[in-house]
Design a protein around this motif. Structure first.
Motif, mmCIF file in Angstrom:
data_model
loop_
_atom_site.group_PDB
_atom_site.id
_atom_site.type_symbol
_atom_site.label_atom_id
_atom_site.label_comp_id
_atom_site.label_asym_id
_atom_site.label_seq_id
_atom_site.Cartn_x
_atom_site.Cartn_y
_atom_site.Cartn_z
ATOM 1 N N PHE A 179 0.862 -1.239 0.085
ATOM 2 C CA PHE A 179 -0.043 -0.062 -0.125
ATOM 3 C C PHE A 179 0.794 1.226 -0.118
ATOM 4 O O PHE A 179 2.013 1.112 0.268
ATOM 5 C CB PHE A 179 -0.850 -0.051 1.226
ATOM 6 N N ILE A 228 12.286 -1.146 11.931
ATOM 7 C CA ILE A 228 11.440 0.076 12.619
ATOM 8 C C ILE A 228 11.981 0.304 14.032
ATOM 9 O O ILE A 228 12.171 1.565 14.304
ATOM 10 C CB ILE A 228 10.099 0.262 12.064
ATOM 11 N N GLU A 229 12.068 -0.578 14.627
ATOM 12 C CA GLU A 229 12.264 -0.178 15.967
ATOM 13 C C GLU A 229 13.817 0.557 16.244
ATOM 14 O O GLU A 229 13.975 1.210 17.080
ATOM 15 C CB GLU A 229 12.312 -1.664 16.961
ATOM 16 N N SER A 243 2.863 -4.147 5.493
ATOM 17 C CA SER A 243 2.911 -4.392 6.834
ATOM 18 C C SER A 243 1.875 -5.870 6.954
ATOM 19 O O SER A 243 1.065 -5.944 6.314
ATOM 20 C CB SER A 243 2.201 -3.117 7.612
ATOM 21 N N ARG A 259 0.042 5.725 0.634
ATOM 22 C CA ARG A 259 -1.078 6.431 1.013
ATOM 23 C C ARG A 259 -2.176 6.826 0.087
ATOM 24 O O ARG A 259 -1.935 6.782 -0.945
ATOM 25 C CB ARG A 259 -0.736 7.978 1.739
ATOM 26 N N TRP A 304 15.228 2.168 13.602
ATOM 27 C CA TRP A 304 15.230 3.295 13.235
ATOM 28 C C TRP A 304 14.549 4.169 14.065
ATOM 29 O O TRP A 304 15.152 5.583 14.329
ATOM 30 C CB TRP A 304 14.233 3.146 11.995
ATOM 31 N N ASP A 305 13.493 3.986 14.775
ATOM 32 C CA ASP A 305 12.802 4.853 15.704
ATOM 33 C C ASP A 305 13.736 5.206 16.839
ATOM 34 O O ASP A 305 13.283 6.355 17.556
ATOM 35 C CB ASP A 305 11.632 4.097 16.484
ATOM 36 N N LYS A 328 9.943 10.923 2.104
ATOM 37 C CA LYS A 328 9.369 10.818 0.819
ATOM 38 C C LYS A 328 10.167 10.056 -0.184
ATOM 39 O O LYS A 328 11.210 9.784 0.057
ATOM 40 C CB LYS A 328 9.369 12.301 0.113
ATOM 41 N N ALA A 373 7.091 -5.119 8.783
ATOM 42 C CA ALA A 373 6.937 -4.032 7.809
ATOM 43 C C ALA A 373 8.039 -3.711 7.041
ATOM 44 O O ALA A 373 9.047 -3.853 7.511
ATOM 45 C CB ALA A 373 6.250 -2.840 8.632
ATOM 46 N N ARG A 413 5.204 8.735 1.177
ATOM 47 C CA ARG A 413 6.447 8.594 2.149
ATOM 48 C C ARG A 413 6.407 7.156 2.672
ATOM 49 O O ARG A 413 5.184 6.427 2.482
ATOM 50 C CB ARG A 413 6.111 9.353 3.627
ATOM 51 N N ASN A 414 7.733 6.517 2.665
ATOM 52 C CA ASN A 414 7.679 4.975 3.153
ATOM 53 C C ASN A 414 7.593 5.046 4.597
ATOM 54 O O ASN A 414 7.333 6.145 5.084
ATOM 55 C CB ASN A 414 9.052 4.577 2.518
ATOM 56 N N LEU A 415 7.575 3.935 5.173
ATOM 57 C CA LEU A 415 7.438 3.473 6.531
ATOM 58 C C LEU A 415 8.711 4.357 7.325
ATOM 59 O O LEU A 415 8.545 4.120 8.703
ATOM 60 C CB LEU A 415 7.101 2.314 6.738
ATOM 61 N N LEU A 416 9.487 4.468 6.941
ATOM 62 C CA LEU A 416 10.508 5.118 7.711
ATOM 63 C C LEU A 416 10.453 6.905 7.717
ATOM 64 O O LEU A 416 11.280 7.549 8.216
ATOM 65 C CB LEU A 416 11.978 4.933 6.926
ATOM 66 N N GLY A 417 9.192 7.201 6.966
ATOM 67 C CA GLY A 417 8.924 8.682 7.354
ATOM 68 C C GLY A 417 9.539 9.554 6.295
ATOM 69 O O GLY A 417 9.058 10.610 6.161
#
Ligand code: HEM
Ligand code: HEM
Lengths: 447, 447
Positions: free
Chosen positions: A242, A306-307, A378, A244, A309-310, A262, A390, A256-260
């Motif tokens: 998917f 992602i953890e 995801s 947006r 990355w976050d 573009k 994800a 944007r990708n899931l790392l936030g």
């Protein structure tokens, strides 16, 4: 070219170059035609073109032209519009990216090329009617038969659904007598540094990529192709992606990708025929005649940590991509679409774009381009780690893998700072055929 | 009540009854407020309300009221509109169904009720700002810190995102000293005939249901809640669901499930306060004061045997549901919303609605109603069978499980013809709290 002319051309099946790119939504009027499967239910059932296939039953595919005049209507809703199926090139390659993806890889269970041909003929017919938002087949109202269309998209608009078909390197082994037709540039991918590939996300004899602005329409398409394929081809893997809600969201821009960040900014311009011929479409001088006007597709399933990355700072994140998170602009600049300046230095003489930043490395010398068409995924929780599973379903199209994706990925796999946060768990490669015209079928140049 | 009055009321937090149901899209003007996270990026960073939580770092949640005046703007796009977070009831229960679902269940890793309280306070604050389309926290532009919002929804509209929180029966064991507070009607579900439950899709101490018209907005919400929960709660399972692109598709109506049938027709009217008080909202006389205005949620992951279904005749399919596939009307009738007539007989004296048909059995005596809010799921290929793993994430809300879901599912599990085509593989139960008002937090009535 005036708008009406383009519109007509589109109707005549030359979708390849007439498709607007995502950035110019003003041109969306081109895709104005809208059609509801519900209307079509009423006129279905009579005079369809029946196709008998495999052992699973009779699947009829109603000829689209019989119904179009009755059902085409105008709307300004992008979700309701059509992406033309027929054309010089397959749709779903330079088509402005839709919101949802299903991509499936199949293994053939037959050793007969005639069966494969029949499969692609049936898939082509089904794809063409689905692109028009029409129900598949002519047995949707016979009480004593299984409906020819599974029905979950009845009443829904075409949603710019595209179906894009290809064959993998394994298709050219000894089974179908086509090993001599394998293009020189099209072999298995080399192993890349850091690859952590899981067999369940790799390879496949044939592939279908379905994209649409409605997830249910996309699901319906892939499900019905799987159904039609029964007895000839079995699923090897299927991935769902998917982005947006694009055109429907007035605040939209580069997704944007899931790392936030573009994702897609540096893509070549799909409305520039010269660029597309340079980077995407196989040309006459490239050999493998059957692939002229086609393109080579790479699919990599890339899990994101992602953890990890976050927990990294904004500075780290921006250094990783060489771009600002908020604007998407190259580091130090404000405009998302400003060109990357590989020579720019900061006040202390350091390169503004870190040497190991993703954009810098992927940019290479600025001459090698691929067309990315990636989606986020995801997939619930990873039961091993308890973390969200994800990442990115990285898809790109190339004219020549040896000159484009392979050298690029070699560099990235070795040096990309992004590798701290990602792991490639799936990989597949498909030669996506050129398009076809009414009466023909996808794959006809090869089979 | 005039529209402006309702609008004001909505702003004051009484969302419960003011929400229009899906069928009356004319009223969508109520949800007109739209807000872009991108605008907010610019004004974020100053004067936020900081909340320190767990071991994972500092998460600040910016107070929404400081930004709203600057950023609210009008649009007629349903994708862009807000579903109010504050109100007598939690949103996401009688809110007209959005297109996408993420539902997650968590296990608590703390034994301190104070930690749980802090978690729900932080979740509430984050949920309230996400419902407004605002970035979480005030450290999104500090280079040396991890951004407080993961950023993938920046620039996107609120997309009617709702977040609905609950606690499972296991929450009332000895850990938090609240066993005396467990409502009498709220214990583990009994085993039902045919259950094939997999532990990985069952149970959980606490839950969050996220729904939105944009899948990326929904993902962003659940991911950030997971992140905020680190150190206090770990994911137990997470499920993703979809339905067709609703309000954006002018051809829309009752959505269809993946068996091709309209699903939701027989639901009670969510705009009828009397009906909702009767079937959905816990009432003063029901005991368990902390649940007044809340509702009990059942989540069943129901896999569909789509290959078997696809081989059955249209007659079989229609007899299974007791409804026509095309129109959704009860068998023998034309109007989707015609009442079920349990006494109707065909010319040979047989009941028009088969005794074992799903609608007939689920209708019971016509007095027991649940509020269904189901989504379809597709989860790639089942690696064991090579078939598409797809089905229904059945979600329903009840005022009293013992009187509603449990007797209904007992009957269905025993006799429903639909059981030939489905298998229940997941099950969970949550007591979803009443709503809260600004300054309060979800769960305050219990913790
Ligand atoms: C999870 C994995 C990946 C993520 C999250 C990612 C993300 C990004 C982002 C945010 C950009 C900058 C914006 C843009 O130009 O689109 C970018 C650029 C780019 N990426 Fe990736 N990417 C990933 C993997 C890959 C892979 C595997 C390749 C190819 C081997 C690749 C090739 C490129 C190219 C060619 C550019 C444009 C460079 C230029 O400006 O010329 N990416 N990517
Ligand atoms: C995969 C599983 C299921 C599917 C595909 C399914 C589908 C349907 C369909 C197509 C209808 C008719 C249209 C409508 O009224 O919405 C219906 C009605 C209904 N279903 Fe289900 N359903 C499933 C499971 C369940 C379960 C587990 C329950 C509750 C225990 C349930 C309760 C109901 C109720 C209460 C009705 C309305 C009956 C009435 O008209 O009064 N369903 N369902």
């Amino acid at each position: 070219m005036r708008k009406t002319e383009m519109n007509q051309q589109t109707n005549q099946g030359e979708n390849g170059n007439a498709e607007p790119r995502a950035k110019s939504e003003k041109e969306a009027g081109l895709f104005d035609k809208q059609l509801s499967r519900r209307d079509v239910l009423k006129i279905a059932g009579a005079g369809g073109l029946g196709l008998l296939l495999g052992g699973g039953g009779a699947y009829g595919v109603m000829a689209a032209k019989e119904t179009l005049n009755h059902t085409v209507r105008k709307t300004s809703s992008p979700a309701g519009s059509r992406a033309p199926f027929y054309g010089q090139h397959q749709s779903g390659i330079i088509t402005p990216t839709q919101n949802f993806l299903y991509i499936a890889s199949f293994d053939l269970t037959t050793r007969s090329l005639a069966d494969v041909r029949k499969l692609f003929q049936a898939w082509t017919e089904a794809a063409a009617v689905m692109a028009e938002g029409v129900m598949i087949g002519d047995t949707n109202n016979h009480l004593n038969l299984p409906p020819s269309d599974t029905g979950e998209a009845a009443g829904l608009s075409p949603s710019r659904v595209t179906l894009t078909f290809g064959v993998g390197p394994s298709f050219f082994d000894s089974r179908f007598g086509l090993s001599g037709k394998r293009p020189a540039s099209f072999g298995d991918l080399p192993a890349f540094h850091g690859d952590a590939l899981l067999p369940e996300w790799c390879g496949g004899d044939i592939s279908v990529q379905v994209c649409a602005d409605d997830m249910q329409v996309a699901f319906h398409a892939i499900r019905n192709l799987v159904r039609i394929g029964r007895g000839t081809a079995v699923l090897r893997w299927m991935q769902e992606g998917f982005q947006r809600t694009g055109p429907a969201d007035p605040a939209g821009g580069t997704p944007r990708n899931l790392l936030g960040f573009k994702d897609g900014t540096g893509n070549p311009d799909t409305t520039d025929t010269g660029d597309m011929n340079e980077s995407v479409w196989v040309q006459p001088q490239d050999g493998a005649d059957w692939m002229r006007g086609g393109s080579y597709q790479v699919v990599r399933r890339i899990r994101m940590r992602i953890e990890v990355w976050d927990r990294s700072s904004l500075a780290d994140q921006e250094q990783t991509f060489g771009r600002h998170r908020d604007s998407g602009a190259p580091l130090g600049l404000k405009d998302e679409f400003a060109p990357l300046d590989l020579n720019a230095k900061d006040s202390s003489g350091q390169p503004t774009l870190p040497m190991n930043s993703h954009s810098r490395l992927a940019h290479m010398d600025g001459k090698v381009k691929i067309l990315r068409r990636a989606y986020s995924y995801s997939a619930g929780m990873d039961t091993k780690t308890g973390q969200i599973d994800a990442g990115l379903i990285f898809i790109c199209f190339n004219r020549n893998l040896q000159k484009q994706f392979i050298p690029m990925q070699r560099i990235l796999a070795k040096s990309d700072k992004l590798n701290e946060y990602t792991v490639h768990i799936g990989s597949a490669l498909f030669a996506c055929f050129p398009g076809t015209t009414k009466g023909g079928y996808i794959g006809e140049t090869l089979f």
